[in-house]
Design a protein around this motif. Structure first.
Motif, short mmCIF file in Angstrom:
data_model
loop_
_atom_site.label_atom_id
_atom_site.label_comp_id
_atom_site.label_asym_id
_atom_site.label_seq_id
_atom_site.Cartn_x
_atom_site.Cartn_y
_atom_site.Cartn_z
N PHE A 25 0.84 -1.38 0.01
CA PHE A 25 -0.03 -0.01 -0.16
C PHE A 25 0.84 1.22 0.03
O PHE A 25 0.57 2.19 -0.82
CB PHE A 25 -1.00 0.07 1.08
N ALA A 26 1.82 1.26 0.83
CA ALA A 26 2.88 2.48 0.85
C ALA A 26 3.66 2.44 -0.47
O ALA A 26 3.66 3.81 -1.00
CB ALA A 26 3.84 2.34 1.81
N HIS A 28 2.32 1.62 -3.40
CA HIS A 28 1.33 2.18 -4.44
C HIS A 28 1.16 3.51 -4.36
O HIS A 28 0.92 4.28 -5.30
CB HIS A 28 0.09 1.33 -4.03
N ALA A 29 1.32 4.07 -3.14
CA ALA A 29 1.18 5.70 -2.86
C ALA A 29 2.55 6.35 -3.05
O ALA A 29 2.56 7.58 -2.78
CB ALA A 29 0.72 5.83 -1.31
N ARG A 30 3.59 5.58 -3.72
CA ARG A 30 4.79 6.10 -3.97
C ARG A 30 5.56 6.65 -2.59
O ARG A 30 6.34 7.75 -2.75
CB ARG A 30 4.70 7.29 -5.05
N ARG A 31 5.38 5.76 -1.47
CA ARG A 31 6.26 6.19 -0.06
C ARG A 31 7.00 4.89 -0.01
O ARG A 31 6.81 3.86 -0.47
CB ARG A 31 4.95 6.58 0.72
N ASP A 37 -2.16 5.13 7.71
CA ASP A 37 -3.42 4.72 6.85
C ASP A 37 -3.16 3.35 6.10
O ASP A 37 -3.97 2.72 5.82
CB ASP A 37 -3.62 5.87 5.76
N ASP A 38 -1.90 3.04 6.00
CA ASP A 38 -1.46 1.84 5.37
C ASP A 38 -2.20 0.60 6.29
O ASP A 38 -2.67 -0.43 5.90
CB ASP A 38 -0.27 1.64 5.06
#
Length: 85
Positions: A25-26, A28-31, A37-38
């Motif tokens: 998830f991180a 995917h959020a480019r982090r 939130d993940d």
């Protein structure tokens, strides 16, 4: 003894799966860092875990970006001269 070992293996596998999901998830959020939130997204289908996570976050003053983004959207003023349609 076999039961305890089986429960341990299941818990370890679940924790590893959650870790992998949080990292995905991180990413995917480019982090490169997993955020609250993940973890909330991983726990979204388990209401008890999500409730405990939210209670922990509130107790320790952790903020959710989801809540902050929603608050920003609510406070966003309408553009000057915009016509509603």
């Amino acid at each position: 003894r076999n039961f305890v070992r089986a429960v341990h293996e299941l818990a370890e596998g679940y924790a590893g799966m959650m870790q992998d999901d949080c990292e995905a998830f991180a990413k995917h959020a480019r982090r490169s860092t997993v955020q609250l939130d993940d973890v909330r997204l991983c726990a979204r289908r388990n209401h008890d875990t999500l409730g405990q996570l939210d209670a922990y976050a509130q107790k320790h003053g952790l903020k959710s970006a989801v809540g902050a983004a929603a608050a920003r959207k609510r406070k966003k003023p309408a553009a000057a001269g915009a016509v509603a349609g």
